[in-house]
Design a protein around this motif. Structure first.
Motif, PDB file in Angstrom:
ATOM      1  N   PHE B  24       0.846  -1.197   0.000  1.00 50.82           N
ATOM      2  CA  PHE B  24       0.000   0.000   0.000  1.00 50.82           C
ATOM      3  C   PHE B  24       0.877   1.241   0.000  1.00 50.82           C
ATOM      4  N   TYR B  25       0.822   1.945  -1.119  1.00 51.37           N
ATOM      5  CA  TYR B  25       1.619   3.162  -1.268  1.00 51.37           C
ATOM      6  C   TYR B  25       0.700   4.299  -1.681  1.00 51.37           C
ATOM      7  N   PHE B  26       0.857   5.428  -1.028  1.00 54.48           N
ATOM      8  CA  PHE B  26       0.024   6.598  -1.304  1.00 54.48           C
ATOM      9  C   PHE B  26       0.947   7.788  -1.547  1.00 54.48           C
ATOM     10  N   GLY B  27       0.846   8.400  -2.723  1.00 56.25           N
ATOM     11  CA  GLY B  27       1.796   9.454  -3.053  1.00 56.25           C
ATOM     12  C   GLY B  27       1.138  10.669  -3.659  1.00 56.25           C
ATOM     13  N   TYR B  28       1.973  11.662  -3.879  1.00 59.07           N
ATOM     14  CA  TYR B  28       1.545  12.911  -4.502  1.00 59.07           C
ATOM     15  C   TYR B  28       2.774  13.461  -5.224  1.00 59.07           C
ATOM     16  N   PRO B  29       2.582  14.011  -6.430  1.00 57.01           N
ATOM     17  CA  PRO B  29       3.760  14.438  -7.191  1.00 57.01           C
ATOM     18  C   PRO B  29       4.536  15.570  -6.516  1.00 57.01           C
ATOM     19  N   ILE B  30       5.817  15.440  -6.466  1.00 57.36           N
ATOM     20  CA  ILE B  30       6.723  16.541  -6.135  1.00 57.36           C
ATOM     21  C   ILE B  30       8.125  16.107  -6.558  1.00 57.36           C
ATOM     22  N   THR B  31       8.843  17.018  -7.175  1.00 56.05           N
ATOM     23  CA  THR B  31      10.219  16.771  -7.590  1.00 56.05           C
ATOM     24  C   THR B  31      11.127  16.949  -6.381  1.00 56.05           C
ATOM     25  N   PRO B  32      12.154  16.172  -6.164  1.00 57.38           N
ATOM     26  CA  PRO B  32      12.726  15.129  -7.043  1.00 57.38           C
ATOM     27  C   PRO B  32      12.403  13.680  -6.622  1.00 57.38           C
ATOM     28  N   GLN B  33      11.120  13.391  -6.318  1.00 56.22           N
ATOM     29  CA  GLN B  33      10.778  12.002  -5.932  1.00 56.22           C
ATOM     30  C   GLN B  33       9.746  11.399  -6.873  1.00 56.22           C
ATOM     31  N   ASN B  34       9.495  12.035  -8.024  1.00 55.21           N
ATOM     32  CA  ASN B  34       8.372  11.603  -8.874  1.00 55.21           C
ATOM     33  C   ASN B  34       8.504  10.190  -9.420  1.00 55.21           C
ATOM     34  N   GLU B  35       9.717   9.662  -9.458  1.00 62.14           N
ATOM     35  CA  GLU B  35       9.895   8.291  -9.951  1.00 62.14           C
ATOM     36  C   GLU B  35       9.267   7.277  -8.998  1.00 62.14           C
ATOM     37  N   VAL B  36       9.124   7.663  -7.730  1.00 66.74           N
ATOM     38  CA  VAL B  36       8.574   6.693  -6.764  1.00 66.74           C
ATOM     39  C   VAL B  36       7.098   6.410  -7.072  1.00 66.74           C
ATOM     40  N   PRO B  37       6.235   7.455  -7.102  1.00 67.26           N
ATOM     41  CA  PRO B  37       4.836   7.150  -7.455  1.00 67.26           C
ATOM     42  C   PRO B  37       4.696   6.534  -8.849  1.00 67.26           C
ATOM     43  N   ALA B  38       5.517   6.963  -9.792  1.00 63.82           N
ATOM     44  CA  ALA B  38       5.409   6.401 -11.148  1.00 63.82           C
ATOM     45  C   ALA B  38       5.728   4.907 -11.135  1.00 63.82           C
ATOM     46  N   MET B  63      -3.870   8.410   4.383  1.00 63.83           N
ATOM     47  CA  MET B  63      -4.140   7.082   3.825  1.00 63.83           C
ATOM     48  C   MET B  63      -3.147   6.077   4.421  1.00 63.83           C
ATOM     49  N   VAL B  64      -1.917   6.505   4.602  1.00 67.69           N
ATOM     50  CA  VAL B  64      -0.946   5.649   5.296  1.00 67.69           C
ATOM     51  C   VAL B  64      -1.485   5.318   6.688  1.00 67.69           C
ATOM     52  N   PHE B  65      -2.032   6.322   7.343  1.00 70.99           N
ATOM     53  CA  PHE B  65      -2.622   6.128   8.678  1.00 70.99           C
ATOM     54  C   PHE B  65      -3.707   5.051   8.618  1.00 70.99           C
ATOM     55  N   GLY B  66      -4.606   5.188   7.630  1.00 72.57           N
ATOM     56  CA  GLY B  66      -5.724   4.240   7.510  1.00 72.57           C
ATOM     57  C   GLY B  66      -5.242   2.827   7.235  1.00 72.57           C
ATOM     58  N   ALA B  67      -4.281   2.691   6.326  1.00 70.05           N
ATOM     59  CA  ALA B  67      -3.766   1.360   5.992  1.00 70.05           C
ATOM     60  C   ALA B  67      -3.072   0.740   7.211  1.00 70.05           C
ATOM     61  N   ARG B  73       1.319  -3.014   5.992  1.00 70.86           N
ATOM     62  CA  ARG B  73       2.515  -2.203   5.802  1.00 70.86           C
ATOM     63  C   ARG B  73       2.172  -1.107   4.796  1.00 70.86           C
ATOM     64  N   ALA B  74       2.482   0.138   5.130  1.00 68.67           N
ATOM     65  CA  ALA B  74       2.082   1.243   4.263  1.00 68.67           C
ATOM     66  C   ALA B  74       3.175   2.284   4.201  1.00 68.67           C
ATOM     67  N   MET B  75       3.200   2.991   3.064  1.00 71.21           N
ATOM     68  CA  MET B  75       4.288   3.925   2.832  1.00 71.21           C
ATOM     69  C   MET B  75       3.842   5.115   2.003  1.00 71.21           C
ATOM     70  N   THR B  76       4.488   6.243   2.239  1.00 69.15           N
ATOM     71  CA  THR B  76       4.352   7.384   1.351  1.00 69.15           C
ATOM     72  C   THR B  76       5.736   7.984   1.150  1.00 69.15           C
ATOM     73  N   SER B  77       5.880   8.736   0.062  1.00 67.56           N
ATOM     74  CA  SER B  77       7.147   9.439  -0.155  1.00 67.56           C
ATOM     75  C   SER B  77       6.837  10.844  -0.618  1.00 67.56           C
ATOM     76  N   SER B  78       7.805  11.713  -0.428  1.00 63.57           N
ATOM     77  CA  SER B  78       7.641  13.090  -0.867  1.00 63.57           C
ATOM     78  C   SER B  78       9.008  13.757  -0.826  1.00 63.57           C
ATOM     79  N   ALA B 103       9.297   8.338   3.147  1.00 64.98           N
ATOM     80  CA  ALA B 103      10.578   8.662   2.518  1.00 64.98           C
ATOM     81  C   ALA B 103      10.598  10.134   2.139  1.00 64.98           C
ATOM     82  N   ASN B 104      11.657  10.815   2.561  1.00 65.61           N
ATOM     83  CA  ASN B 104      11.851  12.214   2.186  1.00 65.61           C
ATOM     84  C   ASN B 104      13.078  12.299   1.281  1.00 65.61           C
ATOM     85  N   VAL B 105      12.835  12.571   0.003  1.00 63.86           N
ATOM     86  CA  VAL B 105      13.933  12.802  -0.943  1.00 63.86           C
ATOM     87  C   VAL B 105      14.171  14.315  -0.927  1.00 63.86           C
ATOM     88  N   MET B 106      15.070  14.746  -0.025  1.00 68.04           N
ATOM     89  CA  MET B 106      15.161  16.168   0.318  1.00 68.04           C
ATOM     90  C   MET B 106      15.611  17.061  -0.843  1.00 68.04           C
TER      91      MET B 106
END
Lengths: 252, 364
Positions: B24-38, B63-67, B73-78, B103-106
């Motif tokens: 279960f992965y929940f994401g939202y677009p932001i550079t430079p982590q866009n490859e993760v949701p894709a 959504m991570v909270f809900g899962a 096991r649930a994850m988000t990145s940004s 995951a924070n791709v700073m």
């Protein structure tokens, strides 16, 4: 003659005293929701999400698994629970500040994705828990702590009609508004919850039941006056009805 | 079996998430982590998992909270600005003790900043980040392989402690391609940060109360004294983590002329500088915290007894250096030793030559 039990506490609710004010609509809504779950034999497969607001203590009253959510994020939390456990009945129980103000993005998008969840939406035209501030549902001219001269729609906008708004989205399969202030309406309210849960179990899409509710404490009136206010003022802005019903087997 | 491939950091991390058993992965677009949701959008459905592009970072973390509530096991990145938006949710995850990986791709900050690699979220990551008394475990990789390994470990530590775990990389690690070794997930449970410890059953998850009493998950704790008690309970857990989990890599720090200290990309560059300094006849040690919280204090304190010059390299204006100084001050007088900083904020990445020059200056 042997006495017959015709009315009792529903096993869907815990045997506790709630923290709700006299005349509040939450208790009636809780009972209806619990009764329907019992009739569906669904207590053991129900997971509810309680909002930030007066119903935040839902888990103290509801006899089924319940989690809190951050203010307004209730549909996002419910979305993921349902995605993880698709055969459970997932309820997002929300008030009007939670759903129609801070959580507007979450409710619109959960509805638009057609998440197979049911939202029970309590509209009492103000923020109850924090002491009666203006909500997006506050009526034109209504006095609240943050609209001391009455809501001026030219400055603060107009009451939001959520059931009508969500009915426009294709992902929404059931959207209706009921009320809780008269016995006949309470019976109808229960049938709306039944339909909404049936839609969820059919797995076709999103369902929401909005209830016009009462908040005598923050409206500054007694319970009878509150009933009158709902009848006289609220139902004009928030008409009762089913705005969308795509239940398998036809309308109503 | 481990597997060696040539892969981009963000995609390798995404693959590691799947190999760690997260569906279960929940994401939202932001550079430079866009490859993760894709990557997740393509790969998760193949594995029977769920990818949702959320309407916002707020929705994604909830959504991570809900899962997690439902026991998955649930994850988000940004990336940095998006991680700021997730802080509310991270506070709730910590309060409700829900295992989760973020995951924070700073990138550069503050504000919208830029999209270049940065390390300016050290404070935010290691101090909680949201409101209230809480901690998140923070893992800081410096290679793509390590990004893979620590991402797998993150899920295990999250489950072990019922706590959010942050994988803190940056735009450089996320965007670079290099040789990546994927460890066997089962072997990693023994060789990795979990160290073979058994994971507790999720006997708190909400799954429907069939055949048991209803459960609840909450963070509103209003009864007199109950929240204080809950906070102390969390603090006990954090204290246990501070004993059990600190981890750092140290290279040639014993009796070094100077100790280079950095995490993530800074440390990667510092490793090159370490070799170059050796060519100049300077014995440079390298200390690289892998867990940023808990900070590897004991390990650093021991090594600091025999070194007099320290150079902290950070891609920010100086954040981790505060923790470094706190530790060194336990062992040495800061009047006797020098703890200096090489800061590169706002998307700057240090060159090894810069580190060499600064190290020689500090040694004068």
């Amino acid at each position: 003659m042997k006495p017959t039990m015709v009315f009792s506490r529903t096993p869907g609710l815990k045997d506790v005293v709630t923290s709700y004010c006299p005349g509040c609509g939450h208790g009636v809504a809780h009972r209806l929701m619990a009764e329907v779950l019992v009739e569906m034999n669904a207590l053991g497969r129900t997971i509810a999400v309680a909002p930030v607001g007066c119903a935040v203590y839902g888990y103290d009253y509801w006899n089924f698994d319940t989690t809190e959510a951050a203010h307004g994020r209730t549909p996002a939390v419910a979305t993921a629970i349902k995605r993880v456990l698709p055969d459970r009945l997932v309820i997002s129980y929300q008030g009007d500040g939670d759903l129609a103000s801070i959580g507007m993005a979450e409710i619109i998008h959960a509805a638009n994705r057609g998440e197979r969840i049911t939202v029970i939406f309590i509209n009492n035209a103000n923020y109850g828990m924090t002491g009666g501030q203006m909500a997006p549902t506050t009526l034109a001219g209504q006095v609240t702590t943050t609209t001391p001269e009455g809501r001026d729609v030219s400055q603060t906008g107009y009451p939001m009609r959520i059931a009508e708004l969500l009915a426009t989205l294709p992902g929404v399969k059931f959207s209706a508004r009921g009320a809780l202030h008269k016995p006949g309406l309470v019976r109808k309210a229960k049938s709306l919850i039944q339909k909404a849960f049936a839609i969820q179990d059919a797995g076709t899409g999103f369902s929401i039941v909005e209830f016009v509710s009462l908040c005598p404490t923050n409206w500054g009136v007694n319970t009878l006056q509150a009933v009158e206010m709902v009848e006289k003022d609220m139902l004009k802005t928030f008409p009762l009805g089913i705005f969308k019903d795509e239940q398998v087997g036809g309308k109503d | 079996m481990s597997e060696t491939v040539f892969m981009k950091g963000n995609e390798a991390m995404a693959e590691a998430v799947i190999r760690a058993g997260c569906r279960f992965y929940f994401g939202y677009p932001i550079t430079p982590q866009n490859e993760v949701p894709a990557y997740m959008a393509r790969r998760l459905p193949e594995t029977g998992g769920t990818f949702i592009q959320a309407e916002s970072e707020l929705a994604a973390i909830n959504m991570v909270f809900g899962a997690a509530v439902a026991g998955a096991r649930a994850m988000t990145s940004s990336s940095s600005p998006g991680i700021s938006l997730k802080q509310e949710g991270i506070s709730y995850l910590a309060a409700c003790e829900l295992p989760s990986v973020i995951a924070n791709v700073m990138r550069g900050g503050p504000g919208l900043g830029n999209i270049s690699p940065s390390q300016s979220d050290y404070w935010q990551s290691t101090r909680g980040g949201g409101h209230g008394d809480y901690r998140t475990i923070v893992l800081a990789p410096h290679t793509v392989t390590e990004m893979v390994e620590l991402t797998m470990d993150a899920f295990d530590l999250a489950d072990l402690y019922r706590n959010p775990v942050l994988v803190l990389s940056d735009g450089l690690l996320g965007q670079m391609m290099e040789k990546v070794i994927f460890p066997d997930p089962e072997a990693r449970k023994k060789d990795g940060l979990l160290r073979g410890r058994p994971l507790p059953p999720k006997d708190w998850a909400l799954t429907g109360a069939q055949g048991r009493a209803p459960r609840f998950i909450r963070s509103l704790i209003m009864k007199q004294g109950a929240l204080e008690e809950h906070n102390f309970k969390l603090a006990e857990k954090y204290a246990r983590i501070e004993v059990e989990e600190p981890l750092a890599e140290s290279l040639a720090c014993e009796n070094a002329d100077i100790m280079l200290i950095g995490f993530g990309t800074s440390a990667r560059v510092a490793k090159q500088a370490q070799l170059m300094l050796a060519e100049h006849g300077i014995k440079a040690g390298l200390f690289r915290p892998i867990t940023l919280w808990p900070f590897p204090s004991e390990q650093l304190a021991t090594l600091a007894r025999k070194v007099d010059r320290f150079l902290v390299i950070e891609m920010n204006t100086g954040q981790m250096i505060e923790d470094v100084k706190l530790v060194i001050a336990r062992e040495r007088s800061l009047k006797e030793v020098r703890v200096e900083l090489l800061p590169r904020p706002g998307g700057g990445v240090p060159f090894p030559e810069e580190i060499v020059a600064r190290a020689r200056e500090v040694l004068k």
